[in-house]
Design a protein around this motif. Structure first.
Motif, PDB file in Angstrom:
ATOM      1  N   TRP A  38       0.851  -1.185   0.000  1.00 39.47           N
ATOM      2  CA  TRP A  38       0.000   0.000   0.000  1.00 39.47           C
ATOM      3  C   TRP A  38       0.885   1.233   0.000  1.00 39.47           C
ATOM      4  O   TRP A  38       2.089   1.161   0.173  1.00 39.47           O
ATOM      5  N   ASP A  39       0.258   2.393  -0.176  1.00 40.41           N
ATOM      6  CA  ASP A  39       1.024   3.644  -0.135  1.00 40.41           C
ATOM      7  C   ASP A  39       0.158   4.750   0.456  1.00 40.41           C
ATOM      8  O   ASP A  39      -0.288   4.645   1.583  1.00 40.41           O
ATOM      9  N   ILE A  40      -0.145   5.756  -0.332  1.00 39.50           N
ATOM     10  CA  ILE A  40      -0.792   6.965   0.174  1.00 39.50           C
ATOM     11  C   ILE A  40      -2.296   6.737   0.382  1.00 39.50           C
ATOM     12  O   ILE A  40      -2.943   6.040  -0.389  1.00 39.50           O
ATOM     13  N   LEU A  41      -2.839   7.353   1.439  1.00 40.92           N
ATOM     14  CA  LEU A  41      -4.281   7.364   1.659  1.00 40.92           C
ATOM     15  C   LEU A  41      -4.743   8.810   1.807  1.00 40.92           C
ATOM     16  O   LEU A  41      -4.021   9.660   2.326  1.00 40.92           O
ATOM     17  N   THR A  42      -5.941   9.086   1.304  1.00 45.46           N
ATOM     18  CA  THR A  42      -6.507  10.440   1.355  1.00 45.46           C
ATOM     19  C   THR A  42      -7.947  10.350   1.832  1.00 45.46           C
ATOM     20  O   THR A  42      -8.596   9.309   1.703  1.00 45.46           O
ATOM     21  N   ILE A  43      -8.434  11.466   2.370  1.00 47.88           N
ATOM     22  CA  ILE A  43      -9.813  11.526   2.866  1.00 47.88           C
ATOM     23  C   ILE A  43     -10.571  12.626   2.135  1.00 47.88           C
ATOM     24  O   ILE A  43     -10.059  13.743   1.962  1.00 47.88           O
ATOM     25  N   ASP A  44     -11.782  12.297   1.684  1.00 44.95           N
ATOM     26  CA  ASP A  44     -12.714  13.282   1.142  1.00 44.95           C
ATOM     27  C   ASP A  44     -13.768  13.529   2.207  1.00 44.95           C
ATOM     28  O   ASP A  44     -14.718  12.753   2.346  1.00 44.95           O
ATOM     29  N   PRO A  45     -13.612  14.614   3.010  1.00 50.58           N
ATOM     30  CA  PRO A  45     -14.559  14.850   4.109  1.00 50.58           C
ATOM     31  C   PRO A  45     -15.972  15.158   3.640  1.00 50.58           C
ATOM     32  O   PRO A  45     -16.931  14.956   4.384  1.00 50.58           O
ATOM     33  N   ALA A  47     -17.641  13.582   1.378  1.00 48.64           N
ATOM     34  CA  ALA A  47     -18.338  12.316   1.162  1.00 48.64           C
ATOM     35  C   ALA A  47     -18.109  11.334   2.300  1.00 48.64           C
ATOM     36  O   ALA A  47     -18.666  10.235   2.289  1.00 48.64           O
ATOM     37  N   ASN A  48     -17.269  11.721   3.268  1.00 50.62           N
ATOM     38  CA  ASN A  48     -16.915  10.833   4.385  1.00 50.62           C
ATOM     39  C   ASN A  48     -16.305   9.533   3.876  1.00 50.62           C
ATOM     40  O   ASN A  48     -16.609   8.446   4.376  1.00 50.62           O
ATOM     41  N   ARG A  49     -15.436   9.678   2.877  1.00 53.58           N
ATOM     42  CA  ARG A  49     -14.769   8.525   2.291  1.00 53.58           C
ATOM     43  C   ARG A  49     -13.258   8.613   2.472  1.00 53.58           C
ATOM     44  O   ARG A  49     -12.684   9.706   2.462  1.00 53.58           O
ATOM     45  N   LEU A  50     -12.644   7.453   2.595  1.00 51.77           N
ATOM     46  CA  LEU A  50     -11.190   7.346   2.601  1.00 51.77           C
ATOM     47  C   LEU A  50     -10.780   6.495   1.411  1.00 51.77           C
ATOM     48  O   LEU A  50     -11.400   5.460   1.122  1.00 51.77           O
ATOM     49  N   TYR A  51      -9.729   6.943   0.711  1.00 49.02           N
ATOM     50  CA  TYR A  51      -9.212   6.225  -0.447  1.00 49.02           C
ATOM     51  C   TYR A  51      -7.795   5.743  -0.120  1.00 49.02           C
ATOM     52  O   TYR A  51      -6.917   6.540   0.190  1.00 49.02           O
ATOM     53  N   LEU A  52      -7.590   4.415  -0.207  1.00 51.32           N
ATOM     54  CA  LEU A  52      -6.305   3.815   0.115  1.00 51.32           C
ATOM     55  C   LEU A  52      -5.730   3.125  -1.120  1.00 51.32           C
ATOM     56  O   LEU A  52      -6.346   2.205  -1.673  1.00 51.32           O
ATOM     57  N   THR A  56      -2.629  -2.747  -7.104  1.00 55.56           N
ATOM     58  CA  THR A  56      -3.146  -2.385  -8.429  1.00 55.56           C
ATOM     59  C   THR A  56      -4.564  -1.817  -8.358  1.00 55.56           C
ATOM     60  O   THR A  56      -5.270  -1.746  -9.365  1.00 55.56           O
ATOM     61  N   LYS A  57      -4.979  -1.411  -7.161  1.00 51.45           N
ATOM     62  CA  LYS A  57      -6.332  -0.883  -7.011  1.00 51.45           C
ATOM     63  C   LYS A  57      -6.365   0.171  -5.910  1.00 51.45           C
ATOM     64  O   LYS A  57      -5.411   0.340  -5.152  1.00 51.45           O
ATOM     65  N   VAL A  58      -7.479   0.874  -5.837  1.00 48.03           N
ATOM     66  CA  VAL A  58      -7.731   1.831  -4.762  1.00 48.03           C
ATOM     67  C   VAL A  58      -8.931   1.326  -3.974  1.00 48.03           C
ATOM     68  O   VAL A  58      -9.997   1.060  -4.551  1.00 48.03           O
ATOM     69  N   VAL A  59      -8.756   1.161  -2.676  1.00 49.68           N
ATOM     70  CA  VAL A  59      -9.829   0.683  -1.810  1.00 49.68           C
ATOM     71  C   VAL A  59     -10.597   1.887  -1.269  1.00 49.68           C
ATOM     72  O   VAL A  59      -9.997   2.859  -0.796  1.00 49.68           O
ATOM     73  N   VAL A  60     -11.917   1.824  -1.331  1.00 46.65           N
ATOM     74  CA  VAL A  60     -12.781   2.926  -0.883  1.00 46.65           C
ATOM     75  C   VAL A  60     -13.437   2.521   0.436  1.00 46.65           C
ATOM     76  O   VAL A  60     -14.111   1.487   0.518  1.00 46.65           O
ATOM     77  N   VAL A  61     -13.243   3.352   1.461  1.00 46.53           N
ATOM     78  CA  VAL A  61     -13.757   3.068   2.796  1.00 46.53           C
ATOM     79  C   VAL A  61     -14.772   4.132   3.186  1.00 46.53           C
ATOM     80  O   VAL A  61     -14.517   5.336   3.047  1.00 46.53           O
ATOM     81  N   ASP A  62     -15.934   3.705   3.661  1.00 46.82           N
ATOM     82  CA  ASP A  62     -16.951   4.610   4.206  1.00 46.82           C
ATOM     83  C   ASP A  62     -16.606   4.858   5.673  1.00 46.82           C
ATOM     84  O   ASP A  62     -16.638   3.927   6.487  1.00 46.82           O
ATOM     85  N   LEU A  63     -16.296   6.103   6.030  1.00 50.53           N
ATOM     86  CA  LEU A  63     -15.864   6.405   7.389  1.00 50.53           C
ATOM     87  C   LEU A  63     -17.025   6.497   8.374  1.00 50.53           C
ATOM     88  O   LEU A  63     -16.793   6.550   9.588  1.00 50.53           O
ATOM     89  N   THR A  64     -18.255   6.530   7.888  1.00 51.98           N
ATOM     90  CA  THR A  64     -19.390   6.468   8.816  1.00 51.98           C
ATOM     91  C   THR A  64     -19.662   5.027   9.232  1.00 51.98           C
ATOM     92  O   THR A  64     -20.110   4.756  10.345  1.00 51.98           O
ATOM     93  N   LYS A  65     -19.350   4.082   8.349  1.00 54.41           N
ATOM     94  CA  LYS A  65     -19.569   2.660   8.632  1.00 54.41           C
ATOM     95  C   LYS A  65     -18.281   1.942   9.036  1.00 54.41           C
ATOM     96  O   LYS A  65     -18.330   0.805   9.505  1.00 54.41           O
ATOM     97  N   ASN A  66     -17.145   2.609   8.804  1.00 61.15           N
ATOM     98  CA  ASN A  66     -15.836   1.979   9.054  1.00 61.15           C
ATOM     99  C   ASN A  66     -15.707   0.659   8.309  1.00 61.15           C
ATOM    100  O   ASN A  66     -15.277  -0.353   8.866  1.00 61.15           O
ATOM    101  N   SER A  67     -16.091   0.673   7.035  1.00 61.75           N
ATOM    102  CA  SER A  67     -16.023  -0.549   6.246  1.00 61.75           C
ATOM    103  C   SER A  67     -15.746  -0.228   4.784  1.00 61.75           C
ATOM    104  O   SER A  67     -16.027   0.888   4.307  1.00 61.75           O
TER     105      SER A  67
END
Length: 345
Positions: A38-45, A47-52, A56-67
């Motif tokens: 993995w490398d850099i992660l960013t947050i879009d406040p 949309a309450n999303r985190l992008y990791l 070869t992919k970007v994982v999208v995390v919902d920070l309200t659900k922590n999933s």
């Protein structure tokens, strides 16, 4: 003069937020899974999303659900992902193919790709001119992109290997760490050119960077176990604190006036400006080995650090440096830490 200095000092202290007596502590883990690094992660406040970025992919995390709620695929060697909510688009830096992918934030599907320099790495969005800056680590350059038309505006030669960057909206500048030169390159966003180079000595090999725009202070995490503080009006180093080894990420929280440096040795150093020319450690947070990058949520003040379990590297041949340990499949996770007491704004 003494009265002016006293007034300035009082204003400086008054502008600092409230930091809980017990500091930051562990809150939870968010399982990510999968294979590879993995490398850099960013947050879009918005949309309450985190992008990791993850292999070869970007994982999208919902920070309200922590999933995990989705993935952005076909991003070979991805280093970073930046969301531009106004356009409902996001952009990934695909290090292994020298391209940036343009992604629909609703469907998480790739719309198109844009050519960059070699090994695109960190990225920042400049909101005043609505431009995306892609920093090409081995290309020693920066590709400036118009996110709306998904086209290249220009390429800025940096004269060294860029790492993370920070946007100074008020000054119309972007500050970028140049790792192999141990300096900060100052980019004028209206001219699209480097207008200054600031040495980081005593700091060496900078990676993470963060900005306190209100106090004109820049923080750079350096690989000689130091976070230095620069004055962005003079370009001079005015303070420093010791940090752990293997630093990669830095962040600054405007509300609490805290600067963070996350290190691969399993520590995150939290520091505060005690005076215009003094940076002091307020907490050494124990994390986990490998948790070298981080993202700060400006709304909740929580910090997120990815790490995983590692397999020992194979024994190297005589005269050969040991390789990196490999990641144990399905062990990648996000560590979540937050302040013990609520933050006063």
């Amino acid at each position: 003069m003494k009265k002016l200095c006293l007034i300035f000092g009082i204003c400086w202290v008054a502008s600092s937020g409230c930091f809980g007596k017990n500091g930051y502590h562990f809150l939870s883990e968010i399982p990510i899974g999968g294979e590879g690094g993995w490398d850099i992660l960013t947050i879009d406040p918005t949309a309450n999303r985190l992008y990791l970025s993850h292999a070869t992919k970007v994982v999208v995390v919902d920070l309200t659900k922590n999933s995990v709620i989705g993935e952005i695929t076909d991003t070979p060697g991805v280093h970073a992902f930046v969301a531009v909510p106004a356009l409902q688009r996001g952009f990934s830096s695909n290090g292994k193919e020298a391209k940036a992918s343009v992604v629909d934030l609703k469907t998480l599907k790739t719309i198109s790709q844009i050519d960059t320099g070699a090994n695109p790495d960190a990225m920042v969005y400049e909101p005043n001119r609505r431009e995306l800056y892609v920093f090409n680590h081995t290309g020693n350059s920066c590709t400036v992109i118009d996110p709306k038309s998904a086209s290249v505006i220009t390429t800025i030669q940096l004269g060294g290997s860029p790492e993370f960057a920070a946007v100074d909206k008020a000054a119309g500048r972007i500050y970028c760490n140049i790792e192999d030169k141990s300096e900060v390159a100052v980019i004028d966003t209206s001219k699209h050119e480097v207008i200054a180079r600031w040495p980081l000595a005593p700091g060496e090999e900078p990676s993470g960077i963060a900005l306190n725009a209100g106090h004109h202070r820049l923080f750079a995490g350096c690989h000689n176990k130091m976070m230095v503080m620069l004055d962005t009006e003079s370009g001079k180093v005015v303070g420093s604190v010791p940090i752990g080894s293997g630093v990669d990420g830095c962040a600054f929280d405007d509300a609490t006036q805290l600067a963070f440096a996350s290190c691969g040795d399993g520590t995150a150093t939290i520091a505060r400006e005690q005076a215009p020319n003094k940076l002091a450690v307020v907490q050494i947070l124990k994390t986990e080995r490998g948790a070298r990058t981080m993202a700060l949520d400006p709304e909740t003040h929580r910090i997120y650090l990815p790490t995983a379990q590692f397999q020992p590297p194979p024994s190297p041949s005589p005269g050969v440096s040991p390789g990196r340990p490999s990641v144990v499949p399905n062990t990648l996770k996000l560590l979540v830490y937050g302040p013990t007491e609520s933050v006063k704004h």
